[in-house]
Design an enzyme around this catalytic site. Structure first.
Site, short mmCIF file in Angstrom:
data_model
loop_
_atom_site.label_atom_id
_atom_site.label_comp_id
_atom_site.label_asym_id
_atom_site.label_seq_id
_atom_site.Cartn_x
_atom_site.Cartn_y
_atom_site.Cartn_z
N TYR A 51 60.38 62.67 9.23
CA TYR A 51 59.48 62.16 10.62
C TYR A 51 59.02 60.90 10.85
CZ TYR A 51 58.09 67.05 8.95
OH TYR A 51 58.07 68.40 8.34
N HIS A 106 64.09 68.85 1.64
CA HIS A 106 63.55 69.26 3.12
C HIS A 106 64.26 70.21 3.37
CE1 HIS A 106 61.58 67.55 6.93
NE2 HIS A 106 61.43 68.94 6.89
N ARG A 199 54.31 78.98 21.73
CA ARG A 199 55.64 79.03 22.20
C ARG A 199 55.89 80.24 23.16
NH1 ARG A 199 59.61 75.41 19.97
NH2 ARG A 199 58.62 74.23 18.43
N THR A 239 49.08 71.78 13.03
CA THR A 239 48.57 70.65 13.31
C THR A 239 47.87 70.38 14.88
OG1 THR A 239 49.51 68.16 13.77
CG2 THR A 239 50.61 69.97 14.64
N ARG A 245 40.10 71.69 17.78
CA ARG A 245 41.08 72.48 17.33
C ARG A 245 41.15 72.58 15.70
NH1 ARG A 245 45.19 74.65 20.53
NH2 ARG A 245 43.37 74.54 21.98
#
Length: 291
Positions: A51, A106, A199, A239, A245
């Site tokens: 990241y 990962h 999405r 996130t 939120r």
């Protein structure tokens, strides 16, 4: 089995939306958002070397004044999988800490590439060494399929991963993989738990069902989907850059409300329809596995 300490139920993700290149400047917006997340009550931070945001995480922790012992920090290795211990030492320096609580491979797909930098078993052995050296409290994997988890069983030390962090939501229930993990005692950590409402997924059936249930409980559709996974005893990674939120997401874990069995089944049935199937990440690599 790698012993896993208690993991806070909802973690704040510092990748995907925050991903940046290795030479990009420090993201001050991310530092601010992590500080807001810590202020809101998040204690679980989900990171990864790929990241390129570990420096921001370390800076945010420093500026927040939150004691390291109060935090649960996860990071992952993939870019420098040839030497996971060296990669972890670099991550620790960026994070400004002597250890992480959880260190993950990962993804397993590097092992099948031509001129692979490492094998799954060798990489896993390095993670075991990192744990023994006190660089991480626990170890696990991410995006591993059943065949990848089976490969780790060949490890001579017999240490299983404590967790497998996977994409999981009502439109990607992965029954076979989840059943295997439950049987093996591998904890499920879910990323993208809100994909069906954030999405463009299928016909939007899950979103419609979640909104209807949310109205009954006086909650949001997002809280309903988070609760759906939490009631399965999963750990969630999500996130947001909005403090309101963040508070909303943490409130999904409140014991003051719950979904009925019928409501949970309604969500599952809506997402299980073939036309609703959706995978946001690793589509090519995961093709045909755990649908």
């Amino acid at each position: 089995m790698s012993t896993i300490p208690a993991i806070p139920a909802i973690g704040y993700g510092t990748g995907t939306a925050w991903y940046k290149g290795p030479n990009d400047p420090l993201n001050k917006d991310l530092i601010s958002s992590i500080k807001s997340a810590l202020h809101a009550g998040f204690t679980h931070l989900d990171c990864a070397e790929v990241y390129n945001t570990e420096t921001e995480v370390g800076q945010a922790i420093k500026e927040s004044g939150v004691d390291r012992s109060k935090l649960f920090i996860t990071t992952k290795v993939i870019t420098n999988i040839a030497d996971p211990i060296a990669a972890l030492r670099t991550s620790l320096r960026k994070l400004g800490t002597d250890y992480v609580d959880l260190y993950l491979i990962h993804a397993p797909f590097f092992a099948t590439k031509p001129n692979s930098p490492n094998s799954l078993l060798n990489a896993w052995s390095s993670l075991i060494d990192a744990q023994q050296q006190g660089l991480t409290k626990a170890i696990g994997v991410s995006n591993f399929r059943i065949q990848d988890l089976e490969e780790l069983k060949k490890s001579p030390n017999g240490v299983k991963p404590g967790v497998n962090q996977i994409e999981y939501h009502p439109c990607l229930q992965q029954e076979e993989l989840v059943g295997y993990m439950n049987k093996e005692g591998i904890k499920i950590v879910c990323y993208s738990p809100l994909a069906p409402i954030t999405r463009d997924v299928g016909t939007g059936a899950v979103k419609k069902v979640a909104e209807g249930i949310a109205d009954k409980h006086g909650k949001t559709a997002g809280q309903v989907l988070l609760k759906w996974s939490l009631q399965k005893d999963h750990i969630l990674i999500t996130t947001s850059a909005k403090p309101s939120r963040m508070t909303e997401q943490l409130a999904a874990a409140s014991p003051d409300w719950s979904l009925t069995e019928e409501e949970s089944q309604e969500i599952e049935k809506a997402g299980a329809k073939p036309e609703e199937h959706f995978r946001a990440f690793w589509r090519e690599e995961m093709e045909g596995s755990g649908k």
